[in-house]
Scaffold this motif. Sequence first.
Motif, PDB file in Angstrom:
ATOM      1  N   VAL A   3       0.775  -1.296  -0.024  1.00 17.14           N
ATOM      2  CA  VAL A   3      -0.029   0.081  -0.046  1.00 17.14           C
ATOM      3  C   VAL A   3       0.734   1.145   0.184  1.00 17.14           C
ATOM      4  O   VAL A   3       0.212   2.334  -0.252  1.00 17.14           O
ATOM      5  CB  VAL A   3      -0.914   0.146   1.259  1.00 17.14           C
ATOM      6  N   ASN A 100     -15.091   5.058  -8.273  1.00 18.84           N
ATOM      7  CA  ASN A 100     -14.670   3.934  -8.735  1.00 18.84           C
ATOM      8  C   ASN A 100     -15.744   3.327  -9.646  1.00 18.84           C
ATOM      9  O   ASN A 100     -16.763   3.929  -9.440  1.00 18.84           O
ATOM     10  CB  ASN A 100     -14.584   2.710  -7.578  1.00 18.84           C
ATOM     11  N   VAL A 102     -17.135  -0.256 -12.069  1.00 20.29           N
ATOM     12  CA  VAL A 102     -17.186  -1.756 -12.126  1.00 20.29           C
ATOM     13  C   VAL A 102     -17.387  -2.267 -13.628  1.00 20.29           C
ATOM     14  O   VAL A 102     -18.396  -1.952 -14.069  1.00 20.29           O
ATOM     15  CB  VAL A 102     -18.161  -2.377 -11.031  1.00 20.29           C
ATOM     16  N   GLU A 117     -13.389  -4.020 -10.213  1.00 19.10           N
ATOM     17  CA  GLU A 117     -13.350  -2.657 -10.159  1.00 19.10           C
ATOM     18  C   GLU A 117     -11.937  -1.598 -10.118  1.00 19.10           C
ATOM     19  O   GLU A 117     -11.005  -2.312 -10.196  1.00 19.10           O
ATOM     20  CB  GLU A 117     -13.651  -2.550  -8.363  1.00 19.10           C
ATOM     21  N   LEU A 119     -10.344   2.501 -10.079  1.00 14.77           N
ATOM     22  CA  LEU A 119     -10.592   3.714  -9.706  1.00 14.77           C
ATOM     23  C   LEU A 119     -10.210   4.716 -11.084  1.00 14.77           C
ATOM     24  O   LEU A 119      -9.413   4.389 -11.836  1.00 14.77           O
ATOM     25  CB  LEU A 119      -9.605   4.405  -8.513  1.00 14.77           C
TER      26      LEU A 119
ATOM     27  N   CYS B  27      -4.756   4.250   1.693  1.00 14.93           N
ATOM     28  CA  CYS B  27      -4.744   3.141   0.897  1.00 14.93           C
ATOM     29  C   CYS B  27      -6.152   2.875   0.109  1.00 14.93           C
ATOM     30  O   CYS B  27      -6.995   3.897   0.527  1.00 14.93           O
ATOM     31  CB  CYS B  27      -4.534   2.088   1.793  1.00 14.93           C
ATOM     32  N   TYR B  28      -6.238   2.082  -0.455  1.00 12.41           N
ATOM     33  CA  TYR B  28      -7.494   1.507  -1.108  1.00 12.41           C
ATOM     34  C   TYR B  28      -7.521   0.332  -1.192  1.00 12.41           C
ATOM     35  O   TYR B  28      -6.975  -0.610  -1.715  1.00 12.41           O
ATOM     36  CB  TYR B  28      -7.568   2.246  -2.663  1.00 12.41           C
ATOM     37  N   PHE B  29      -8.813  -0.413  -0.661  1.00 10.67           N
ATOM     38  CA  PHE B  29      -9.132  -1.763  -0.739  1.00 10.67           C
ATOM     39  C   PHE B  29     -10.512  -1.945  -1.648  1.00 10.67           C
ATOM     40  O   PHE B  29     -11.298  -0.945  -1.805  1.00 10.67           O
ATOM     41  CB  PHE B  29      -9.427  -2.184   0.862  1.00 10.67           C
ATOM     42  N   PRO B  30     -10.640  -3.118  -2.039  1.00  6.82           N
ATOM     43  CA  PRO B  30     -11.967  -3.347  -2.974  1.00  6.82           C
ATOM     44  C   PRO B  30     -13.123  -3.201  -2.234  1.00  6.82           C
ATOM     45  O   PRO B  30     -13.611  -3.141  -1.083  1.00  6.82           O
ATOM     46  CB  PRO B  30     -11.974  -4.795  -3.460  1.00  6.82           C
ATOM     47  N   LEU B  31     -14.223  -2.612  -3.338  1.00  7.09           N
ATOM     48  CA  LEU B  31     -15.532  -2.416  -3.119  1.00  7.09           C
ATOM     49  C   LEU B  31     -16.463  -3.941  -2.543  1.00  7.09           C
ATOM     50  O   LEU B  31     -17.343  -3.652  -1.992  1.00  7.09           O
ATOM     51  CB  LEU B  31     -16.232  -1.852  -4.430  1.00  7.09           C
TER      52      LEU B  31
END
Lengths: 448, 448
Positions: A3, A100, A102, A117, A119, B27-31
Amino acid sequence: MSVESVSYVNVQTFFDAEIKKMKIKNCYFPLFVSPGVLQKEKDHIEGFAPEVAWVTKSGESELEVPIAIRPTSETVMYPYFSKWIRGHRDLPLRLNQWCNVVRWEFSNPTPFIRSREFLWQEGHTAFATKEEADTEVLEILELYRRIYEEFLAVPVIKGKKSEHEKFAGGLYTTTVEAFIPNTGRGIQGATSHCLGQNFAKMFEINFENDKGEKAMVWQNSWAYTTRTIGVMIMVHGDDKGLVLPPKIASIQVIIIPVPYKDANTQGIFDACAATVKTLNEAGIRAEVDSRDNYSPGWKYSNWEMKGVPLRIEIGPKDLANNQVRAVRRDNSAKIDIPMANLVEQVNDLLNNIQRSLFEVAKQKRDACIQTVNTWEEFAEALSQNKMILAPWCDEEEVEKDVKARTKGEIGAAKSLCSPFDQPELPEGTLCFASGKPARKWTYWGRSY
Amino acid sequence: MSVESVSYVNVQTFFDAEIKKMKIKNCYFPLFVSPGVLQKEKDHIEGFAPEVAWVTKSGESELEVPIAIRPTSETVMYPYFSKWIRGHRDLPLRLNQWCNVVRWEFSNPTPFIRSREFLWQEGHTAFATKEEADTEVLEILELYRRIYEEFLAVPVIKGKKSEHEKFAGGLYTTTVEAFIPNTGRGIQGATSHCLGQNFAKMFEINFENDKGEKAMVWQNSWAYTTRTIGVMIMVHGDDKGLVLPPKIASIQVIIIPVPYKDANTQGIFDACAATVKTLNEAGIRAEVDSRDNYSPGWKYSNWEMKGVPLRIEIGPKDLANNQVRAVRRDNSAKIDIPMANLVEQVNDLLNNIQRSLFEVAKQKRDACIQTVNTWEEFAEALSQNKMILAPWCDEEEVEKDVKARTKGEIGAAKSLCSPFDQPELPEGTLCFASGKPARKWTYWGRSY
């Protein structure tokens, strides 16, 4: 990639500031889109329908009407454009959102390159005239070029997509195309579309022009995505791991103490701390790795894997000589730097690495470009995984034919873009694929 | 509210800079989250299950396993915490993401207050000790107080949620609570949770401590959402529309030319342009409304509706006197400002409006607070839509009983928070609801 490796916010800050100068405003529209509006523009939904994810349940309950997750936001936003735009004074309307989206990919999900997904920013603008829309398309494309070349150190080619490859429902698509030498594939870097009046027609985005007549807006949409990160990783990475351009590395310099049994360990740690402080105060993103449960050698590999552009080692000899040893990630070059020149030389090195990454990538990319005139030359270049520049008749049927003739296990060739920077096309040049008169030079190749 | 009214990025910039000082990384984590991990912490999923949206189809195909859209990201992120945390040197791990989440509300969807999708930041941190976790919970809560009070000009009360109202799966929840005088309802402004070790146990987030023993981390999570915008709108808005605090208004000053038939129209427009330029150069967000198809009066109403804190009118008389007329949105006060003092007086006015909005809101809120000791007083205060401070025995069954006894068409009363700032609780004070010995003062009321 962990990250903390990429300070991607630098690219976002750059782009956001640039579009604000262009009077484009940020906004946010919903993640969900109803089937009714999603399906309003026929070509558009044909392009996206197979990839749309549908929510059909909440908790244990079935929804009465399933709702789609946005694959892109034309159909989410344009019903509001229709409400908000009344007269020519309401134009241009220029919005952007960071969000985001999809798209349910089945073929080849690849992190950062093709993921379900992702961004992005998506700009959506409406103008009174086609000329204004055309101008913006190219202004935005230039920002995308700068993101790739100035920040990510990745060379790209600006051009126009073929009719077959353009955005579903749009008028024309411009692109910055990158190429991955290791895999021999082109990759669409980011696209800036003129939508023409197709969506305006379906969503009834009309206005009274300055002569009091009813008119229809001209629209653009444009986006760059987290794919930029994937392209950067593939272009610069090596067998040791990531290689990050200094401009976007969240740690630009990692400092590693190299103590010896009988040496002045405290002195070494103090020198590391002082080095970090000096660099941070000069605006350089530096950190020290003072973990005591890993050896210096382990740390070297670890930070190489994470792509940190510059490593600084401080051992007893460096301490004695009042210097540090710097090691470049990109070419492993070692340089001893006197503490007195620390900031100046580190800045020079970082600039040098940034420039060098771009130049090396450009040389590699250029070595993959091959100009051909005939189908035989084309087939040979394709078998060598080249980015192929060929004279083309610009007919959609011919592109489909090229795809069909090159179909194979590792994928068919398709057009990548017709570069804005066109070589001379001598009178009488024929299309490499159809033998008809060629209209333009176009890049072809396998792609992501 | 139109897209351009609120420059919410100011709040984000403030908060993001503050958490970076605390060494918290973005940070970025999934939807999407798989059913398996979503259901790992029993209390947690019990709290969220009814609101989870499920994707079951892509294109025309049914998914083999439905996938959930994150209602919050504990279960998305903690499997990675478990992988990344090995030794005490890996702690603290402090991450934050800015993202959207989905909670499928059926009862009372209200824009910005309770919507199916909302935007937030969610911080997720892990520490070696409970003390460190406790300290962070309060540091973050103080940032939330500052967002409400310093930016949104909304007074809030800091306190702790009851066992019944705490975060599902957490150890304890702290909150900043606001109150909406017009509707007589409390509203949870933002929450900072200590999760204790519940999630660590389920997700096996263990580490070797500095004595070489196996230990379990202590975790926090904390979030503020786009609900902040809804609270601000409800607290400051009036019958004319929005009222925006200057610190977050994307347009702080709107300048409106007021031409007359026989007056120097060009001179007025030039003065407007000069005023905008002077204000912009001083860092004040000012724009001119030069549309020629609307009257000045129409524009006044339009910008009042949009909540712009200060209007500047420039007409022939102002031009002649080398002055402008300023009109405050919050109290309609009119002030003539000589051009020579423009920047200074406008800055003073904006600061004054910001302060005054907070003070007026605080007076109104304070007038709604009522201290009670008995059930009769409580019932009376509740019928008057008060924010009720009452001595309580702090038993979950009693809270459930209060809810049951106050159930009605406009909703039951519940505990809002036990304020950190506790009034004296004399020996022998009894609980307003159960008659048992009281343990603390707690706010009660109807809420959003």
